[in-house]
Design a protein around this motif. Structure first.
Motif, PDB file in Angstrom:
ATOM      1  N   GLU A  24      19.753  -9.008 -20.777  1.00  0.00           N
ATOM      2  CA  GLU A  24      19.913 -10.460 -20.701  1.00  0.00           C
ATOM      3  C   GLU A  24      18.788 -11.138 -19.926  1.00  0.00           C
ATOM      4  O   GLU A  24      18.271 -12.173 -20.347  1.00  0.00           O
ATOM      5  N   ASP A  25      18.386 -10.567 -18.790  1.00  0.00           N
ATOM      6  CA  ASP A  25      17.328 -11.210 -18.002  1.00  0.00           C
ATOM      7  C   ASP A  25      15.998 -11.216 -18.756  1.00  0.00           C
ATOM      8  O   ASP A  25      15.232 -12.162 -18.666  1.00  0.00           O
ATOM      9  N   TRP A  26      15.722 -10.188 -19.553  1.00  0.00           N
ATOM     10  CA  TRP A  26      14.495 -10.142 -20.347  1.00  0.00           C
ATOM     11  C   TRP A  26      14.573 -11.098 -21.531  1.00  0.00           C
ATOM     12  O   TRP A  26      13.682 -11.895 -21.768  1.00  0.00           O
ATOM     13  N   LYS A  27      15.675 -11.024 -22.272  1.00  0.00           N
ATOM     14  CA  LYS A  27      15.808 -11.812 -23.496  1.00  0.00           C
ATOM     15  C   LYS A  27      15.886 -13.312 -23.216  1.00  0.00           C
ATOM     16  O   LYS A  27      15.210 -14.097 -23.868  1.00  0.00           O
ATOM     17  N   TYR A  28      16.698 -13.701 -22.276  1.00  0.00           N
ATOM     18  CA  TYR A  28      16.932 -15.132 -22.051  1.00  0.00           C
ATOM     19  C   TYR A  28      16.107 -15.724 -20.909  1.00  0.00           C
ATOM     20  O   TYR A  28      15.833 -16.909 -20.904  1.00  0.00           O
ATOM     21  N   GLY A  29      15.699 -14.903 -19.956  1.00  0.00           N
ATOM     22  CA  GLY A  29      14.965 -15.428 -18.805  1.00  0.00           C
ATOM     23  C   GLY A  29      13.507 -15.057 -18.776  1.00  0.00           C
ATOM     24  O   GLY A  29      12.762 -15.541 -17.936  1.00  0.00           O
ATOM     25  N   PHE A  30      13.080 -14.158 -19.696  1.00  0.00           N
ATOM     26  CA  PHE A  30      11.712 -13.654 -19.725  1.00  0.00           C
ATOM     27  C   PHE A  30      11.307 -13.157 -18.336  1.00  0.00           C
ATOM     28  O   PHE A  30      10.349 -13.597 -17.726  1.00  0.00           O
ATOM     29  N   VAL A  31      12.111 -12.203 -17.841  1.00  0.00           N
ATOM     30  CA  VAL A  31      11.914 -11.631 -16.514  1.00  0.00           C
ATOM     31  C   VAL A  31      11.332 -10.236 -16.665  1.00  0.00           C
ATOM     32  O   VAL A  31      11.930  -9.373 -17.310  1.00  0.00           O
ATOM     33  N   GLY A  32      10.152 -10.021 -16.079  1.00  0.00           N
ATOM     34  CA  GLY A  32       9.533  -8.701 -16.058  1.00  0.00           C
ATOM     35  C   GLY A  32       9.921  -7.975 -14.785  1.00  0.00           C
ATOM     36  O   GLY A  32      10.734  -8.459 -13.993  1.00  0.00           O
ATOM     37  N   ARG A  33       9.358  -6.831 -14.583  1.00  0.00           N
ATOM     38  CA  ARG A  33       9.589  -6.036 -13.373  1.00  0.00           C
ATOM     39  C   ARG A  33       8.247  -5.596 -12.814  1.00  0.00           C
ATOM     40  O   ARG A  33       7.309  -5.320 -13.552  1.00  0.00           O
ATOM     41  N   ARG A  34       8.164  -5.516 -11.498  1.00  0.00           N
ATOM     42  CA  ARG A  34       6.926  -5.081 -10.851  1.00  0.00           C
ATOM     43  C   ARG A  34       6.757  -3.576 -10.989  1.00  0.00           C
ATOM     44  O   ARG A  34       7.696  -2.813 -10.837  1.00  0.00           O
ATOM     45  N   ASP A  35       5.516  -3.182 -11.256  1.00  0.00           N
ATOM     46  CA  ASP A  35       5.168  -1.773 -11.278  1.00  0.00           C
ATOM     47  C   ASP A  35       5.274  -1.261  -9.844  1.00  0.00           C
ATOM     48  O   ASP A  35       4.665  -1.822  -8.940  1.00  0.00           O
ATOM     49  N   PRO A  36       6.064  -0.194  -9.600  1.00  0.00           N
ATOM     50  CA  PRO A  36       6.220   0.296  -8.230  1.00  0.00           C
ATOM     51  C   PRO A  36       4.901   0.754  -7.607  1.00  0.00           C
ATOM     52  O   PRO A  36       4.751   0.704  -6.386  1.00  0.00           O
ATOM     53  N   ASP A  37       3.944   1.183  -8.418  1.00  0.00           N
ATOM     54  CA  ASP A  37       2.677   1.675  -7.861  1.00  0.00           C
ATOM     55  C   ASP A  37       1.706   0.544  -7.543  1.00  0.00           C
ATOM     56  O   ASP A  37       1.190   0.453  -6.443  1.00  0.00           O
ATOM     57  N   GLY A  38       1.430  -0.338  -8.528  1.00  0.00           N
ATOM     58  CA  GLY A  38       0.415  -1.369  -8.340  1.00  0.00           C
ATOM     59  C   GLY A  38       0.950  -2.746  -8.022  1.00  0.00           C
ATOM     60  O   GLY A  38       0.207  -3.617  -7.608  1.00  0.00           O
ATOM     61  N   GLY A  39       2.231  -2.993  -8.273  1.00  0.00           N
ATOM     62  CA  GLY A  39       2.811  -4.300  -7.994  1.00  0.00           C
ATOM     63  C   GLY A  39       2.604  -5.331  -9.084  1.00  0.00           C
ATOM     64  O   GLY A  39       3.071  -6.458  -8.976  1.00  0.00           O
ATOM     65  N   PRO A  69      11.990   0.702 -17.531  1.00  0.00           N
ATOM     66  CA  PRO A  69      13.227   1.155 -16.883  1.00  0.00           C
ATOM     67  C   PRO A  69      12.918   1.697 -15.495  1.00  0.00           C
ATOM     68  O   PRO A  69      11.939   2.401 -15.299  1.00  0.00           O
ATOM     69  N   GLY A  70      13.734   1.340 -14.554  1.00  0.00           N
ATOM     70  CA  GLY A  70      13.570   1.831 -13.191  1.00  0.00           C
ATOM     71  C   GLY A  70      12.409   1.231 -12.441  1.00  0.00           C
ATOM     72  O   GLY A  70      11.977   1.752 -11.423  1.00  0.00           O
ATOM     73  N   SER A  71      11.841   0.105 -12.934  1.00  0.00           N
ATOM     74  CA  SER A  71      10.739  -0.532 -12.221  1.00  0.00           C
ATOM     75  C   SER A  71      11.254  -1.270 -11.002  1.00  0.00           C
ATOM     76  O   SER A  71      12.436  -1.314 -10.733  1.00  0.00           O
ATOM     77  N   GLY A  72      10.324  -1.921 -10.327  1.00  0.00           N
ATOM     78  CA  GLY A  72      10.616  -2.599  -9.068  1.00  0.00           C
ATOM     79  C   GLY A  72      11.276  -3.957  -9.217  1.00  0.00           C
ATOM     80  O   GLY A  72      12.071  -4.186 -10.123  1.00  0.00           O
ATOM     81  N   ASP A  73      10.898  -4.865  -8.348  1.00  0.00           N
ATOM     82  CA  ASP A  73      11.512  -6.183  -8.246  1.00  0.00           C
ATOM     83  C   ASP A  73      11.307  -7.015  -9.511  1.00  0.00           C
ATOM     84  O   ASP A  73      10.306  -6.887 -10.208  1.00  0.00           O
ATOM     85  N   ALA A  74      12.263  -7.918  -9.752  1.00  0.00           N
ATOM     86  CA  ALA A  74      12.192  -8.831 -10.897  1.00  0.00           C
ATOM     87  C   ALA A  74      11.110  -9.880 -10.665  1.00  0.00           C
ATOM     88  O   ALA A  74      10.901 -10.341  -9.542  1.00  0.00           O
ATOM     89  N   VAL A  75      10.432 -10.254 -11.749  1.00  0.00           N
ATOM     90  CA  VAL A  75       9.397 -11.286 -11.706  1.00  0.00           C
ATOM     91  C   VAL A  75       9.659 -12.256 -12.849  1.00  0.00           C
ATOM     92  O   VAL A  75       9.570 -11.891 -14.012  1.00  0.00           O
ATOM     93  N   ALA A  76      10.002 -13.500 -12.523  1.00  0.00           N
ATOM     94  CA  ALA A  76      10.241 -14.518 -13.547  1.00  0.00           C
ATOM     95  C   ALA A  76       8.899 -14.917 -14.159  1.00  0.00           C
ATOM     96  O   ALA A  76       7.977 -15.326 -13.459  1.00  0.00           O
ATOM     97  N   MET A  77       8.787 -14.791 -15.492  1.00  0.00           N
ATOM     98  CA  MET A  77       7.525 -15.044 -16.170  1.00  0.00           C
ATOM     99  C   MET A  77       7.579 -16.240 -17.120  1.00  0.00           C
ATOM    100  O   MET A  77       6.566 -16.605 -17.701  1.00  0.00           O
ATOM    101  N   ALA A  78       8.748 -16.858 -17.287  1.00  0.00           N
ATOM    102  CA  ALA A  78       8.907 -17.933 -18.268  1.00  0.00           C
ATOM    103  C   ALA A  78       8.002 -19.133 -17.981  1.00  0.00           C
ATOM    104  O   ALA A  78       7.567 -19.816 -18.911  1.00  0.00           O
TER     105      ALA A  78
END
Length: 138
Positions: A24-39, A47-56
């Motif tokens: 839901e957060d990806w489809k409706y909010g266009f929310v990505g996730r931070r890469d745990p290594d590079g940010g 799957p299993g990535s870091g913090d949510a990042v709103a990209m809309a």
């Protein structure tokens, strides 16, 4: 004006409500996730990535694009672009509201939520990119 007959191909599959709910957060909010290594934001989110990042609301730059004049579209031609987002993240995505002759690599785009297709009378929506319209007043 005559209605355009769609191609004689199988209808697209209906949208899966359960799959849309799981992402839901990806489809409706266009929310990505931070890469745990590079940010950097990952699009689509891993799957299993870091913090949510709103990209809309994040603008991006067209890295490259292609125009498909053969595939069926309610508003041909179909234009796909690889977009580099400000602050990180890269995604291949369909462009909308774009005049092919006005597009160029390096052009700026913003995200908009649009209908992708309709199957069995059910509309499926997702994000598309559209060229940024800058006002001439400033």
């Amino acid at each position: 004006m005559l209605p355009v007959e769609p191609p004689r191909r199988p209808e697209p599959q209906r949208i899966s409500a359960s799959a849309a709910g799981r992402k839901e957060d990806w489809k409706y909010g266009f929310v990505g996730r931070r890469d745990p290594d590079g940010g950097q934001p990952q699009l689509p989110p891993l799957p299993g990535s870091g913090d949510a990042v709103a990209m809309a609301d994040v603008e991006g730059t067209i890295y490259t694009f292609t125009v498909d004049r053969i595939a069926y579209s309610p508003s041909p031609p179909i234009v796909f672009a690889v977009v580099d987002f400000d602050g990180g993240g890269r995604l291949p995505i369909e462009l909308t509201d774009a005049k092919v002759e006005d597009l160029s690599m390096g052009g700026r785009v913003e995200m908009t939520f649009r209908r992708l297709y309709t199957a069995d009378g059910i509309h499926n929506y997702f994000w598309k990119a559209r060229p940024v319209q800058r006002s001439s007043n400033g």
